[in-house]
Design a protein around this motif. Structure first.
Motif, PDB file in Angstrom:
ATOM      1  N   UNK A 190      53.908  42.267  42.587  1.00 56.50           N
ATOM      2  CA  UNK A 190      54.607  42.942  43.673  1.00 56.50           C
ATOM      3  C   UNK A 190      53.602  43.618  44.609  1.00 56.50           C
ATOM      4  N   UNK A 191      52.578  44.230  44.010  1.00 61.54           N
ATOM      5  CA  UNK A 191      51.539  44.897  44.815  1.00 61.54           C
ATOM      6  C   UNK A 191      50.799  43.890  45.677  1.00 61.54           C
ATOM      7  N   UNK A 192      50.424  42.791  45.060  1.00 61.26           N
ATOM      8  CA  UNK A 192      49.675  41.777  45.810  1.00 61.26           C
ATOM      9  C   UNK A 192      50.511  41.238  46.960  1.00 61.26           C
ATOM     10  N   UNK A 193      51.775  40.982  46.674  1.00 60.13           N
ATOM     11  CA  UNK A 193      52.676  40.452  47.684  1.00 60.13           C
ATOM     12  C   UNK A 193      52.842  41.433  48.840  1.00 60.13           C
TER      13      UNK A 193
ATOM     14  N   UNK B 140      39.173  48.134  47.732  1.00 61.05           N
ATOM     15  CA  UNK B 140      39.289  46.761  48.198  1.00 61.05           C
ATOM     16  C   UNK B 140      40.343  46.012  47.412  1.00 61.05           C
ATOM     17  N   UNK B 141      40.859  44.908  48.015  1.00 61.78           N
ATOM     18  CA  UNK B 141      41.842  44.117  47.309  1.00 61.78           C
ATOM     19  C   UNK B 141      41.193  43.339  46.165  1.00 61.78           C
ATOM     20  N   UNK B 142      41.992  42.921  45.239  1.00 64.85           N
ATOM     21  CA  UNK B 142      41.474  42.159  44.101  1.00 64.85           C
ATOM     22  C   UNK B 142      41.744  42.880  42.812  1.00 64.85           C
ATOM     23  N   UNK B 143      41.561  42.179  41.707  1.00 60.78           N
ATOM     24  CA  UNK B 143      41.866  42.716  40.381  1.00 60.78           C
ATOM     25  C   UNK B 143      43.236  43.370  40.377  1.00 60.78           C
ATOM     26  N   UNK B 144      44.213  42.589  40.754  1.00 62.30           N
ATOM     27  CA  UNK B 144      45.554  43.134  40.951  1.00 62.30           C
ATOM     28  C   UNK B 144      46.160  43.682  39.667  1.00 62.30           C
TER      29      UNK B 144
END
Length: 288
Positions: free
Chosen positions: A51-54, A32-36
């Motif tokens: 960069x990953x989050x973007x 899952x997304x989060x804790x980038x």
DNA sequence: AACTCATCCAACCGCGGGCAT
DNA sequence: GATGCCCGCGGTTGGATGAGT
């Protein structure tokens, strides 16, 4: 206090490759997304967390629509920008399939020019501008801000509920929620890859073929082909006015299938429900 | 064909808010 | 309250591409 640079030296920059996209998506599918902060190392990417989050939020996340903005979307952006200013994230929250980056880019490259042109024409013709011309009684700044805040809150809640409804397995009983949520990520990747392959094949001339840019769904047959492969996503053009009550009571809704989204009384004016190409002078005199 | 200029948009940068310690 | 960290946002940049000459 100073801030440390968010990215260590040595992290990769520039356009994302399909391999990197796959790594990121498969990691997010599992966790899952989060804790980038931990994503790059955990996913085996030489990228910084930002960069990953973007990349995820702007391109890989499920439910993103690429390509041309519809007239309705344009009008909505113009109107919201007038009310909210350059709060792209807030504006994008009214367009569930668009990212803030998309909206911002579209505004900067298309709408700003369009509006400037229109304003110039209006000034020449002595026509009043949208903001000053509303026929509604003037609100004090405090009243106006509270109203906007309330509308934003209401819309967000409605949107959350609507999207939650959409994800429910009742829509597709054979798939689990998790699968439904992330399936379209795989489709995003497939679509990106399709564009990438297409570019690779068709253009030996574009040596440094930009994987990301090649995904430009707005412009090509790639879209036409891939659209049919993609699962249906929310399409603003499919919204239907439940009750054409232009007084804008809270009982008015936009319908999208079984999903109802309340009309924002202070944001929507009659322009949304008028003829496609013309706006009444003195209310929201914009022709898009 | 070769070059220049304009446009588009993905990605980056820096800042501020919020939270934990 | 001070500090450090993470996340999200808005502004900006730079490479790719298209249009014009």
């Amino acid at each position: 206090m100073g801030r440390l640079p968010c990215c260590d030296k040595g992290v990769k920059k520039g356009p994302w490759t399909p391999e990197e996209d796959l790594l990121l998506v498969s990691y997010i599918q599992q966790h899952g997304p989060g804790n980038w902060k931990t994503v790059p190392t955990s996913a085996g990417l030489m990228r910084c967390s930002k960069s990953c989050r973007l990349r995820w939020t702007n391109y890989l996340r499920p439910g993103i629509k690429r390509g041309n903005f519809t007239d309705q979307e344009e009008k909505l952006i113009v109107h919201l920008q007038e009310i909210l200013g350059n709060r792209w994230a807030t504006i994008a929250s009214y367009l569930p399939e668009r990212t803030d980056n998309d909206v911002k880019n579209y505004w900067n490259t298309h709408l700003k020019k369009k509006l400037k042109k229109i304003q110039t024409l209006n000034q020449e013709g002595g026509v009043v501008t949208a903001a000053s011309s509303t026929s509604q009684p003037a609100l004090s700044k405090g009243q106006w801000e509270r109203r906007v805040q309330a509308d934003i809150h209401m819309a967000k809640r409605a949107l959350d509920e609507a999207l939650a409804l959409q994800d429910k397995p009742t829509v597709s009983p054979t798939t689990t929620t998790a699968t439904t949520t992330y399936a379209s990520s795989a489709e995003n990747i497939a679509r990106l890859l399709q564009g990438w392959m297409k570019n690779k094949n068709s253009s030996a001339k574009t040596t440094g073929s930009n994987y990301s840019t090649s995904t430009d769904a707005s412009s090509s047959a790639t879209v036409a082909a891939s659209k049919s492969d993609l699962s249906p996503v929310m399409d603003c053009s499919l919204f239907k006015l439940d009750s054409p009550n232009l007084e804008g009571s809270e009982t008015d809704h936009l319908n999208h299938g079984d999903i109802k989204i309340p009309i924002l009384t202070s944001l929507f004016e009659t322009w949304l429900f008028e003829e496609e190409d013309s706006m009444e002078v003195g209310r929201f005199d914009i022709i898009l």
